[in-house]
Design a protein around this motif. Structure first.
Motif, PDB file in Angstrom:
ATOM      1  N   VAL A 117      22.954 -15.444  40.006  1.00 32.06           N
ATOM      2  CA  VAL A 117      22.256 -16.681  39.682  1.00 32.06           C
ATOM      3  C   VAL A 117      21.864 -17.357  38.633  1.00 32.06           C
ATOM      4  O   VAL A 117      21.361 -18.060  38.240  1.00 32.06           O
ATOM      5  CB  VAL A 117      21.196 -15.586  39.694  1.00 32.06           C
ATOM      6  CG1 VAL A 117      19.261 -15.904  39.951  1.00 32.06           C
ATOM      7  CG2 VAL A 117      21.122 -14.750  41.196  1.00 32.06           C
ATOM      8  N   CYS A 118      22.265 -16.300  37.239  1.00 31.31           N
ATOM      9  CA  CYS A 118      21.959 -17.910  35.982  1.00 31.31           C
ATOM     10  C   CYS A 118      22.834 -18.449  35.602  1.00 31.31           C
ATOM     11  O   CYS A 118      22.136 -19.470  35.496  1.00 31.31           O
ATOM     12  CB  CYS A 118      22.557 -16.904  35.384  1.00 31.31           C
ATOM     13  SG  CYS A 118      21.333 -15.084  34.217  1.00 31.31           S
ATOM     14  N   GLY A 119      23.867 -18.431  36.383  1.00 27.26           N
ATOM     15  CA  GLY A 119      25.182 -19.601  36.490  1.00 27.26           C
ATOM     16  C   GLY A 119      24.347 -21.350  37.128  1.00 27.26           C
ATOM     17  O   GLY A 119      24.360 -22.411  37.575  1.00 27.26           O
ATOM     18  N   LEU A 120      23.641 -20.152  39.093  1.00 25.02           N
ATOM     19  CA  LEU A 120      22.613 -21.247  39.666  1.00 25.02           C
ATOM     20  C   LEU A 120      21.620 -21.930  38.932  1.00 25.02           C
ATOM     21  O   LEU A 120      21.459 -23.120  39.046  1.00 25.02           O
ATOM     22  CB  LEU A 120      23.021 -20.578  40.544  1.00 25.02           C
ATOM     23  CG  LEU A 120      21.789 -21.762  41.495  1.00 25.02           C
ATOM     24  CD1 LEU A 120      22.430 -23.099  42.374  1.00 25.02           C
ATOM     25  CD2 LEU A 120      21.148 -20.909  42.979  1.00 25.02           C
ATOM     26  N   LEU A 121      20.930 -21.120  38.106  1.00 24.85           N
ATOM     27  CA  LEU A 121      19.763 -21.552  37.806  1.00 24.85           C
ATOM     28  C   LEU A 121      20.297 -22.760  36.223  1.00 24.85           C
ATOM     29  O   LEU A 121      19.105 -23.677  35.679  1.00 24.85           O
ATOM     30  CB  LEU A 121      18.730 -20.353  36.966  1.00 24.85           C
ATOM     31  CG  LEU A 121      17.963 -19.314  38.071  1.00 24.85           C
ATOM     32  CD1 LEU A 121      17.446 -18.671  37.402  1.00 24.85           C
ATOM     33  CD2 LEU A 121      17.266 -20.684  38.609  1.00 24.85           C
ATOM     34  N   LYS A 122      20.665 -22.668  35.150  1.00 23.22           N
ATOM     35  CA  LYS A 122      21.639 -22.664  34.536  1.00 23.22           C
ATOM     36  C   LYS A 122      21.932 -25.150  34.901  1.00 23.22           C
ATOM     37  O   LYS A 122      21.536 -25.993  34.615  1.00 23.22           O
ATOM     38  CB  LYS A 122      22.428 -22.778  34.156  1.00 23.22           C
ATOM     39  CG  LYS A 122      23.219 -23.796  32.441  1.00 23.22           C
ATOM     40  CD  LYS A 122      24.145 -23.068  32.015  1.00 23.22           C
ATOM     41  CE  LYS A 122      24.836 -23.699  30.130  1.00 23.22           C
ATOM     42  NZ  LYS A 122      25.999 -22.933  30.514  1.00 23.22           N
ATOM     43  N   LYS A 123      22.810 -24.894  36.034  1.00 19.38           N
ATOM     44  CA  LYS A 123      23.163 -26.368  36.742  1.00 19.38           C
ATOM     45  C   LYS A 123      21.243 -26.678  37.212  1.00 19.38           C
ATOM     46  O   LYS A 123      21.955 -27.836  36.871  1.00 19.38           O
ATOM     47  CB  LYS A 123      24.297 -25.415  38.118  1.00 19.38           C
ATOM     48  CG  LYS A 123      24.409 -26.673  38.918  1.00 19.38           C
ATOM     49  CD  LYS A 123      25.253 -26.430  39.595  1.00 19.38           C
ATOM     50  CE  LYS A 123      25.571 -27.758  40.265  1.00 19.38           C
ATOM     51  NZ  LYS A 123      26.385 -27.492  42.403  1.00 19.38           N
ATOM     52  N   LEU A 124      20.880 -25.621  38.180  1.00 17.57           N
ATOM     53  CA  LEU A 124      19.745 -26.557  38.163  1.00 17.57           C
ATOM     54  C   LEU A 124      18.836 -27.359  37.343  1.00 17.57           C
ATOM     55  O   LEU A 124      18.324 -28.690  37.240  1.00 17.57           O
ATOM     56  CB  LEU A 124      18.747 -25.361  38.935  1.00 17.57           C
ATOM     57  CG  LEU A 124      19.744 -25.337  40.252  1.00 17.57           C
ATOM     58  CD1 LEU A 124      18.436 -24.797  40.987  1.00 17.57           C
ATOM     59  CD2 LEU A 124      18.889 -25.667  41.242  1.00 17.57           C
ATOM     60  N   ARG A 125      19.328 -26.831  36.003  1.00 14.72           N
ATOM     61  CA  ARG A 125      18.123 -26.795  34.821  1.00 14.72           C
ATOM     62  C   ARG A 125      18.695 -28.243  34.930  1.00 14.72           C
ATOM     63  O   ARG A 125      18.191 -29.445  33.804  1.00 14.72           O
ATOM     64  CB  ARG A 125      17.878 -26.014  33.690  1.00 14.72           C
ATOM     65  CG  ARG A 125      16.703 -24.579  33.649  1.00 14.72           C
ATOM     66  CD  ARG A 125      16.748 -23.811  32.693  1.00 14.72           C
ATOM     67  NE  ARG A 125      17.528 -23.315  32.760  1.00 14.72           N
ATOM     68  CZ  ARG A 125      17.682 -21.854  32.749  1.00 14.72           C
ATOM     69  NH1 ARG A 125      16.950 -21.531  33.639  1.00 14.72           N
ATOM     70  NH2 ARG A 125      18.791 -21.529  32.591  1.00 14.72           N
ATOM     71  N   THR A 126      20.148 -28.605  33.879  1.00 13.80           N
ATOM     72  CA  THR A 126      20.983 -29.423  34.138  1.00 13.80           C
ATOM     73  C   THR A 126      20.815 -30.538  34.679  1.00 13.80           C
ATOM     74  O   THR A 126      21.045 -31.516  34.379  1.00 13.80           O
ATOM     75  CB  THR A 126      22.550 -29.131  33.251  1.00 13.80           C
ATOM     76  OG1 THR A 126      22.994 -28.765  34.862  1.00 13.80           O
ATOM     77  CG2 THR A 126      22.675 -28.413  32.554  1.00 13.80           C
ATOM     78  N   GLN A 127      19.989 -30.100  35.837  1.00 11.57           N
ATOM     79  CA  GLN A 127      20.441 -31.267  37.216  1.00 11.57           C
ATOM     80  C   GLN A 127      19.079 -32.545  37.403  1.00 11.57           C
ATOM     81  O   GLN A 127      18.868 -33.086  37.401  1.00 11.57           O
ATOM     82  CB  GLN A 127      21.115 -31.054  38.426  1.00 11.57           C
ATOM     83  CG  GLN A 127      22.486 -30.668  38.459  1.00 11.57           C
ATOM     84  CD  GLN A 127      22.513 -30.079  39.614  1.00 11.57           C
ATOM     85  OE1 GLN A 127      22.200 -29.974  40.718  1.00 11.57           O
ATOM     86  NE2 GLN A 127      24.020 -30.140  40.001  1.00 11.57           N
ATOM     87  N   ALA A 128      18.117 -31.231  36.627  1.00  6.98           N
ATOM     88  CA  ALA A 128      17.090 -31.767  36.733  1.00  6.98           C
ATOM     89  C   ALA A 128      16.034 -33.034  35.568  1.00  6.98           C
ATOM     90  O   ALA A 128      16.893 -32.548  34.856  1.00  6.98           O
ATOM     91  CB  ALA A 128      15.617 -30.681  36.363  1.00  6.98           C
TER      92      ALA A 128
END
Length: 272
Positions: free
Chosen positions: A156-167
């Motif tokens: 989940v941490c990895g997924l949230l980090k990916k979402l933040r960098t893509q936003a």
């Protein structure tokens, strides 16, 4: 004196009985845990999941620093996707009907790009079949229950980090509206406007959901950051009035419409 004491005792008993009856008749609400300021994580629990597994998964999700809402009904999950706008959906357990439900959810407004992952339920068989089915309908990952909560936290941490960098750092609508989420500045029709914190995020929500009717309950969740705080109707009206006056100051009052009996719609012009 004895009569006074008896009357007092009877009155107290009546109040206690009324309170107990009220508690039994109140509608059930989603279980909310974690930080109210962290990323929004919606946890949908399969009815066959045991309590120990549920607690373990909730603890793992809280370790991400997120705000976790746990529910067990799919209909409530669909409502929260619309109203609460979660960043990640976690499905605890899989069944034969889950694939069809996920496909149905992906056609709902604002749910088509909602990332989700699945945590297996050790109480059921055919886990490999469930994993394949989950990945085929777009799950980011399938985590067997036997792998432990640490793997779920990391995923989940990895997924949230990916979402933040893509936003994207900015929200721009036909160059009429620009919201900079880094500097927390807003421009409308080329003019910078200054908003208090709650109105800033309310306008941001409107801007990212144009031409959609936003209900009073949704606005209350946005203003109070999903904390479930009661918002008096007159307080909501005042917030909308203040936002309208600010929009009016730059010639954009008509962008925010009242949809009677439903809520409000934000409709900026398509062309400059």
């Amino acid at each position: 004196m004895l009569l006074i004491l008896l009357n007092s005792a009877v009155a107290h008993a009546v109040h206690v009985l009324r309170a107990a009856m009220f508690a039994q008749t109140r509608p059930s609400s989603p279980m909310r845990t974690g930080s109210p300021h962290g990323p929004r994580i919606l946890l949908l629990v399969n009815a066959r999941t045991n309590g120990k597994t549920i607690i373990s998964v909730e603890v793992a999700l809280e370790r991400t620093g997120g705000q976790v809402i746990r529910i067990m009904e799919r209909s409530k999950a669909e409502q929260l996707v619309r109203r609460w706008d979660p960043e990640v959906l976690v499905l605890l357990g899989w069944s034969a009907t889950t694939s069809d439900w996920v496909r149905h959810l992906q056609f709902a407004p604002r749910a088509g790009d909602l990332p989700f992952l699945v945590v297996g339920n050790s109480a059921v068989d055919h886990e490999e079949t469930h994993a394949v089915a989950a990945l085929e309908v777009g799950a980011q990952a399938y985590i067997p229950a036997s792998m432990g909560p640490e793997i779920l936290t990391a995923q989940v941490c990895g997924l949230l980090k990916k979402l933040r960098t893509q936003a994207p750092a900015r929200v721009v609508k036909e160059e009429n509206l620009c919201i900079d989420l880094v500097s927390l500045r807003v421009w409308i029709l080329g003019q910078e406007i200054h908003l208090p914190r709650r109105l800033f995020y309310l306008l941001y929500y409107f801007a990212t959901h144009p031409d959609e009717v936003v209900s009073n309950d949704q606005i209350a969740d946005i203003l109070w950051e999903g904390k479930g705080t009661y918002l008096a109707p007159n307080t909501l009206v005042v917030k909308i009035y203040r936002l309208r006056k600010i929009l009016e100051s730059v010639g954009a009052k008509s962008w925010l419409e009242t949809v009677h009996s439903f809520g409000y719609r934000f409709s900026p012009p398509k062309n400059t």
